[in-house]
Design a protein around this motif. Structure first.
Motif, PDB file in Angstrom:
ATOM      1  N   ARG A  14      47.799  25.591  39.999  1.00  0.00           N
ATOM      2  CA  ARG A  14      47.933  26.186  41.248  1.00  0.00           C
ATOM      3  C   ARG A  14      49.294  27.195  41.745  1.00  0.00           C
ATOM      4  O   ARG A  14      49.051  27.967  42.495  1.00  0.00           O
ATOM      5  CB  ARG A  14      48.511  24.741  41.940  1.00  0.00           C
ATOM      6  CG  ARG A  14      48.803  25.043  43.885  1.00  0.00           C
ATOM      7  CD  ARG A  14      47.552  25.506  44.492  1.00  0.00           C
ATOM      8  NE  ARG A  14      48.012  25.829  46.041  1.00  0.00           N
ATOM      9  CZ  ARG A  14      47.018  25.943  46.963  1.00  0.00           C
ATOM     10  NH1 ARG A  14      45.707  26.154  46.563  1.00  0.00           N
ATOM     11  NH2 ARG A  14      47.475  26.196  48.228  1.00  0.00           N
ATOM     12  N   THR A  15      49.637  27.396  40.493  1.00  0.00           N
ATOM     13  CA  THR A  15      50.778  28.426  40.466  1.00  0.00           C
ATOM     14  C   THR A  15      50.162  30.148  40.638  1.00  0.00           C
ATOM     15  O   THR A  15      50.852  30.902  41.197  1.00  0.00           O
ATOM     16  CB  THR A  15      51.751  28.461  39.387  1.00  0.00           C
ATOM     17  OG1 THR A  15      50.872  28.187  38.069  1.00  0.00           O
ATOM     18  CG2 THR A  15      52.854  27.267  39.536  1.00  0.00           C
ATOM     19  N   GLY A  16      49.103  30.016  40.191  1.00  0.00           N
ATOM     20  CA  GLY A  16      48.476  31.402  40.464  1.00  0.00           C
ATOM     21  C   GLY A  16      48.185  31.497  42.042  1.00  0.00           C
ATOM     22  O   GLY A  16      48.129  32.916  42.022  1.00  0.00           O
ATOM     23  N   ARG A  17      47.815  30.804  42.667  1.00  0.00           N
ATOM     24  CA  ARG A  17      47.612  30.913  44.159  1.00  0.00           C
ATOM     25  C   ARG A  17      49.041  31.644  44.742  1.00  0.00           C
ATOM     26  O   ARG A  17      48.958  32.560  45.277  1.00  0.00           O
ATOM     27  CB  ARG A  17      47.276  29.853  44.956  1.00  0.00           C
ATOM     28  CG  ARG A  17      47.248  29.784  46.535  1.00  0.00           C
ATOM     29  CD  ARG A  17      48.153  29.800  47.284  1.00  0.00           C
ATOM     30  NE  ARG A  17      48.626  29.991  48.674  1.00  0.00           N
ATOM     31  CZ  ARG A  17      49.485  30.199  49.414  1.00  0.00           C
ATOM     32  NH1 ARG A  17      50.781  30.232  48.513  1.00  0.00           N
ATOM     33  NH2 ARG A  17      49.374  30.441  50.416  1.00  0.00           N
ATOM     34  N   ASN A  18      50.108  31.024  44.511  1.00  0.00           N
ATOM     35  CA  ASN A  18      51.327  31.536  45.071  1.00  0.00           C
ATOM     36  C   ASN A  18      51.666  32.718  44.153  1.00  0.00           C
ATOM     37  O   ASN A  18      52.196  33.834  45.000  1.00  0.00           O
ATOM     38  CB  ASN A  18      52.494  30.528  44.401  1.00  0.00           C
ATOM     39  CG  ASN A  18      52.131  29.029  44.750  1.00  0.00           C
ATOM     40  OD1 ASN A  18      51.471  28.814  46.008  1.00  0.00           O
ATOM     41  ND2 ASN A  18      52.869  27.975  44.335  1.00  0.00           N
ATOM     42  N   ARG A  19      51.523  33.028  42.930  1.00  0.00           N
ATOM     43  CA  ARG A  19      51.643  34.563  42.664  1.00  0.00           C
ATOM     44  C   ARG A  19      50.978  35.552  43.255  1.00  0.00           C
ATOM     45  O   ARG A  19      51.328  36.561  43.331  1.00  0.00           O
ATOM     46  CB  ARG A  19      51.309  34.401  41.026  1.00  0.00           C
ATOM     47  CG  ARG A  19      52.161  35.414  39.998  1.00  0.00           C
ATOM     48  CD  ARG A  19      52.027  35.425  38.816  1.00  0.00           C
ATOM     49  NE  ARG A  19      52.737  36.643  38.024  1.00  0.00           N
ATOM     50  CZ  ARG A  19      52.315  36.962  36.906  1.00  0.00           C
ATOM     51  NH1 ARG A  19      51.345  36.693  36.447  1.00  0.00           N
ATOM     52  NH2 ARG A  19      52.794  37.980  36.334  1.00  0.00           N
ATOM     53  N   LEU A  20      49.562  35.468  43.126  1.00  0.00           N
ATOM     54  CA  LEU A  20      48.894  36.328  43.781  1.00  0.00           C
ATOM     55  C   LEU A  20      48.987  36.639  45.239  1.00  0.00           C
ATOM     56  O   LEU A  20      48.967  37.660  45.693  1.00  0.00           O
ATOM     57  CB  LEU A  20      47.172  36.053  43.368  1.00  0.00           C
ATOM     58  CG  LEU A  20      46.375  37.266  43.844  1.00  0.00           C
ATOM     59  CD1 LEU A  20      46.747  38.596  43.155  1.00  0.00           C
ATOM     60  CD2 LEU A  20      44.918  36.836  43.419  1.00  0.00           C
ATOM     61  N   HIS A  21      49.239  35.349  45.816  1.00  0.00           N
ATOM     62  CA  HIS A  21      49.236  35.512  47.355  1.00  0.00           C
ATOM     63  C   HIS A  21      50.777  36.276  47.716  1.00  0.00           C
ATOM     64  O   HIS A  21      50.656  37.363  48.465  1.00  0.00           O
ATOM     65  CB  HIS A  21      49.531  34.136  47.834  1.00  0.00           C
ATOM     66  CG  HIS A  21      49.659  33.857  49.641  1.00  0.00           C
ATOM     67  ND1 HIS A  21      50.593  34.399  50.364  1.00  0.00           N
ATOM     68  CD2 HIS A  21      48.446  33.862  50.205  1.00  0.00           C
ATOM     69  CE1 HIS A  21      50.052  34.267  51.543  1.00  0.00           C
ATOM     70  NE2 HIS A  21      48.962  33.883  51.488  1.00  0.00           N
ATOM     71  N   SER A  22      51.660  36.251  47.000  1.00  0.00           N
ATOM     72  CA  SER A  22      52.976  37.005  47.069  1.00  0.00           C
ATOM     73  C   SER A  22      52.763  38.589  46.709  1.00  0.00           C
ATOM     74  O   SER A  22      53.414  39.357  47.596  1.00  0.00           O
ATOM     75  CB  SER A  22      54.251  36.253  46.295  1.00  0.00           C
ATOM     76  OG  SER A  22      53.970  36.429  45.070  1.00  0.00           O
ATOM     77  N   MET A  23      51.910  38.833  45.640  1.00  0.00           N
ATOM     78  CA  MET A  23      51.652  39.975  45.495  1.00  0.00           C
ATOM     79  C   MET A  23      50.935  40.971  46.548  1.00  0.00           C
ATOM     80  O   MET A  23      51.261  41.941  46.831  1.00  0.00           O
ATOM     81  CB  MET A  23      50.994  40.026  44.202  1.00  0.00           C
ATOM     82  CG  MET A  23      51.634  39.768  42.838  1.00  0.00           C
ATOM     83  SD  MET A  23      50.716  39.858  41.443  1.00  0.00           S
ATOM     84  CE  MET A  23      51.913  39.396  40.148  1.00  0.00           C
TER      85      MET A  23
END
Length: 1004
Positions: free
Chosen positions: A515-524
């Motif tokens: 799920r951390t992938g979502r947070n990373r790409l979303h913030s980018m």
């Protein structure tokens, strides 16, 4: 054995198999690869009808160099996803691909040219591009064989290449969609620029490494305050003006006259491009005066500096002034700084030719902090995005943009003092890329008295991931995709702009693992600027557009938008590739009779290679027969770096042309490290090369390493870890070998229905049903570590150490009994499940196991699906009963181990212990099974009498005590149990069970 007792060994049903204990994987795996290719396994799977589509879209590796361990990790995870979904009933397709354009290949060809004394710029561009194409083709062939050797399945004979003519056509068409939908524009703004490679770079092409940089504290003299008719400069000020100023703000005017605002920067080379200084509206500032000085110091007694109060002590210390050498004169409120103008430190310098004489702007900015530096920031908007955005918002870009730095990172030749000086070297020297520009700027600042202090700092700094050279921010005309401009294509389900569509897709369309992938790409995506599409190189797909001669980028007719022109370009690229853009007469050919060639300029920049790979969904998922019906992949799977790479560019590209993300699942893996957790490096000698692992252990061991690891984190690998992996493999192989040997004489006529099986067999079926659910849920969730761990524990603990250990006696000695038939039936059910469940992981070994039992010219375990496991096999009550039985068994075996260690007994069959059980229900459960067989003893007594003090106990199994007793009787010469009835039957030296099994053997 007495002379009268026959040798009963030949009467035992011992395991029989040719399956070797030693795998010999390095030598045998290539034969299986050749076999799969010969019988066409991948294509035969496509012939299975009525199956739902499942497509993993391959993130293309770069066609340049041999595979590293990260490639092996990546492709093996992908392979496990593809194979497991196929075996769960899907039509699971995988088309491997390669990224073929771009700078690394271009550089290799340039190196070859230089070695031959050729000038790249003197070579015909089409010929040069053909050399790049040949280079890429060679590495595609090499990498393809290296990937296949790892057991990766896929459409290897027909992969996708970004340099294929059709791919180049589609990439150009996808770009022209941006041209037509209004998101393409040309702008001049600071971008990350590689002076070494002479091209713009995207964030995904940059990696961060520590770099030591010079750092300077520079003085900007207060020149004037812009109040009506009031001046504070040397020549301009009058007595009347001073009087007016004194009346307005006498104290401030007196104190700051001749004072300096001090800035701090780690890029001294940007000082010639300075146009302003900014301060923070919420920062506390003070005016400080020097009252003493050491010998080595650039400050003079009486100098006055405006500094952020929280940083003043540090700045003075950098200038070699201790706290006895300066004093704070007064507060300077940010509001009092308004209207001040500053002099550049090089203003008026002899030989400067007026280059820096204009007064510098001085204003508040929200990006200024007082956490480091001086509380002021020097602004060179041509080399900093925050400064650029500030002055763009003010409508002042024309006043502050400079063009002092050339493509190669050198200053323009006519720049006073610094013309031709380079920010970076063309090649690193002794590991340093530092050019002579910083030193020249610092020396001149010292000469003119503009420096207060200097030093050096080690900090994280962007470098090109290709050349490994540092990059700079440089203002240069580039082509951009606007991500906040409304896309005029009517596909607005996820939003009207690229950013809106991307953010909505991230949350509503895509599932993220982890799920951390979502947070990373979303913030980018939330914070990213417009996408820089252009590169100033030759090997790639060109930006297929034309600009009107004499028009400005802001003019409505600057870009030619003509579907007829676009169609001609696409048609030419389909038949000739992107080289068609560079051939003589290309402009006239594409403009045709519709437009005057003299009125338009042809753009020769190439597209960012991330646009190439970001477009692959169009020519792979959309255009190929083995693509997907809606052009969306079920899975994209890459490393964590691809949140700013392929995941990112694919999302932006598809949101600009399709209106949403091109994937439903995004799976991310970590990086590969050595055994100590260090990054792998050739210089450290800690790299692990896949080819070397395969030659030593075999590809299955490498695949097992992948399966055993938590790929969502960084992976460690090294000699000791691989030894441990090989040990796990051997244990699993022995389990499978036992099954094969025991199933050698299994016949369908002997199959026993589950309802007629003994409880122990029904318990195994229950465990199989539990495991089937765990395995399939795990494979669907891409949890290969969880899947393998569950299977491995079952195979080694539940089977080898428990069920097989118990049932060896029945399998070897029972003869043709229902119990033996039930055991073989269970082994058959186990065989079909374990081999198929493990086939996506251990592709070679499971093929070997399958063919050992089911040989055939066209046979393969990889043509099978996971067997359907009946829900009726689950029996929770039975499982609870056997959990209790196993707990008591653990106490018994521990008690016997004490006696074995003391050499009282040599084997458990010499024992007949007494088991004291407090709980009557547990005692009844033990009485209902052959508990002596479960404990592998010759006899056992279960009682609810209180256990004597000397009874053996385990703290974690309360209510159980075991008293050791030797078995009574003689040793059966066939099954080795010690029983009272041995020697009383027809066959000498046997027990009743063995005598019955030997009923057909004549007595001697």
């Amino acid at each position: 054995m007495s002379a009268e007792t026959p040798d009963y060994k030949t009467t035992l049903n011992l395991p029989k198999t040719d399956f070797p204990m030693r795998a010999g994987l390095p030598k045998r795996e290539p034969d299986w690869l050749a076999r799969w290719e010969r019988i066409g396994v991948y294509d035969r799977l496509r012939d299975k009808e009525g199956r739902s589509s499942f497509v993993l879209h391959d993130g293309p590796p770069y066609a340049n160099g041999h595979l590293h361990i990260g490639h092996a990790l990546n492709k093996t995870i992908k392979d496990m996803i593809v194979r497991s979904h196929q075996m769960m009933g899907h039509d699971s397709r995988y088309v491997p691909g390669w990224d073929c354009h771009g700078l690394p290949i271009e550089w290799k060809i340039e190196e070859q040219y230089r070695a031959k004394g050729l000038d790249k710029d003197a070579v015909d561009v089409v010929d040069f591009r053909q050399e790049c194409r040949k280079f890429a083709e060679g590495w595609v062939d090499i990498q393809r064989e290296e990937f296949k050797r790892l057991g990766i399945t896929g459409k290897w004979e027909d992969p996708y290449l970004t340099m294929d003519f059709h791919a180049e056509r589609v990439i150009a068409e996808e770009f022209m969609k941006f041209l037509m939908n209004g998101t393409l524009y040309q702008g001049s703004k600071p971008v990350m620029w590689s002076p070494v490679e002479e091209t713009a770079l995207a964030e995904a092409e940059v990696e961060y490494h520590d770099k030591e940089s010079p750092t300077v504290w520079v003085k900007f003299r207060v020149a004037r305050m812009d109040r009506p008719d009031v001046m504070l400069s040397d020549e301009e000020a009058t007595d009347e003006a001073r009087a007016a100023l004194a009346a307005a703000d006498a104290d401030l005017a007196r104190d700051i006259e001749g004072a300096h605002v001090v800035i701090w920067t780690t890029t001294p080379w940007t000082m010639p491009s300075n146009k302003a200084v900014v301060y923070g509206a919420g920062i506390s500032y003070g005016l400080y005066e020097v009252t003493g000085r050491p010998e080595e110091c650039w400050a003079d007694i009486g100098d006055r500096y405006i500094l952020a109060d929280s940083l003043a002590a540090d700045v003075m210390a950098r200038a070699r002034l201790d706290d006895t050498m300066y004093r704070r004169l007064r507060d300077v409120r940010p509001s009092q700084l308004e209207g001040i103008r500053l002099k550049h430190p090089l203003a008026g310098a002899e030989g400067a030719n007026g280059e820096w004489d204009d007064l510098r702007d001085f204003r508040a900015a929200d990006f200024v902090t007082d956490t480091e530096g001086t509380g002021f920031v020097h602004c060179a908007p041509s080399h900093g995005m925050e400064e650029y955005e500030l002055y763009r918002g003010l409508g002042m870009l024309e006043q502050v943009i400079t063009y002092n730095v050339m493509d190669d990172g050198s200053f323009r030749e006519d720049l006073p003092f610094f013309g031709g000086k380079r920010i970076l070297r063309a090649k690193a020297k002794n590991g340093s890329w530092e050019g002579d520009a910083n030193a020249a700027v610092i020396a001149k600042l010292i000469e003119v008295g503009g420096l207060l202090a200097r030093g050096r700092i080690k900090h994280s700094y962007p470098h090109s991931w290709r050349s490994k050279a540092p990059v700079i921010y440089r203002n240069t005309p580039q082509w951009f995709a606007a991500i906040d401009r409304a896309v005029g294509d009517g596909q607005d389900s996820y939003g009207t702009t690229i950013r809106q569509r991307a953010l909505t897709s991230i949350d509503e369309l895509v599932k993220w693992t982890p799920r951390t992938g979502r947070n990373r790409l979303h913030s980018m995506i939330e914070a990213r600027p417009d996408w820089v599409l252009s590169r100033q190189r030759a090997w790639g797909v060109p930006l297929t557009c034309f600009t009107r001669v004499g028009a400005l980028p802001t003019d409505a007719d600057f870009l030619l938008r003509d579907p007829r022109v676009n169609a001609r370009i696409a048609e030419a690229f389909e038949s000739e590739g992107a080289d068609a853009w560079y051939k003589p007469g290309a402009k006239e050919r594409f403009l045709g009779d519709d437009h005057d060639p003299a009125a338009y300029e042809q753009v020769f920049d190439i597209l960012d290679v991330w646009f190439d790979s970001g477009s692959t969904h169009a020519f792979v998922l959309r255009d190929r027969a083995d693509g997907t019906p809606d052009g969306i992949a079920d899975v994209y799977m890459e490393g964590t770096d691809q949140h700013r790479g392929w995941f990112h560019s694919s999302l932006l590209q598809a949101c600009g042309t399709l209106g949403r993300a091109p994937y439903r699942n995004v799976v991310t893996h970590g990086f590969t490290l050595d055994e100590k957790g260090n990054k792998m490096s050739k210089s450290l000698g800690n790299t692990i090369v896949p080819d070397e692992v395969v030659k030593q252990y075999g590809a299955d061991i490498l695949r097992l390493w992948v399966a055993q690891a938590d790929y969502s984190a960084d992976q460690r690998i090294g000699p000791e870890i691989l030894k441990g992996t090989a040990d796990s493999y051997r244990r699993l192989r022995n389990t499978l070998r036992f099954m094969l040997g025991s199933l050698g004489d299994f016949r369908e006529a002997d199959r026993v229905a589950p309802a007629d099986m003994p409880e122990l067999e029904r318990w195994v079926l229950h465990r199989l049903a539990e495991l089937d659910q765990r395995v399939q849920e795990g494979y669907r969730a891409f949890d290969f570590q969880g899947v393998f761990q569950a299977i491995f524990n079952f195979a080694t603990v539940d089977l080898s150490a428990f069920y097989f250990d118990i049932r060896k006696d029945a399998l070897y000695c029972d003869g043709e009994t229902k119990r033996a038939h039930a055991a073989r039936t269970v082994l058959d059910l186990l065989f079909h499940r374990l081999t198929t469940w493990l086939a996506p992981i251990l592709v070679f070994t499971m093929e070997e196991v399958w063919l050992e039992r089911f040989p055939g010219e066209d046979a393969s375990v990889h043509l099978q699906d996971f067997p359907q496991t009946p829900a009726s096999w689950r029996d929770e009550a039975l499982a609870a009963k056997w959990a209790a039985v196993r707990s008591v068994r653990r106490v018994v075996t521990a008690a016997l181990e004490v006696q074995r260690t003391a050499k009282v007994i040599g084997a458990s069959l010499e024992a007949a212990p007494v088991v004291h059980v407090e709980d009557p229900a547990t005692a009844a459960a033990l009485a209902s099974v052959s508990f002596e067989d479960i404990c592998i003893t010759s006899g056992i007594a279960v009682t609810t009498d209180p256990a004597p003090a000397e009874a053996y106990r385990l703290p974690d199994v309360p209510g159980i005590g075991v008293v050791f007793e030797m078995a009574d009787g003689e040793k059966c010469q066939r099954c080795w149990k010690i029983l009272p009835d041995v020697g009383t039957h027809r066959h000498p030296g046997t027990c009743a069970r063995c005598d019955a099994a030997l009923a057909t053997v004549p007595a001697e």
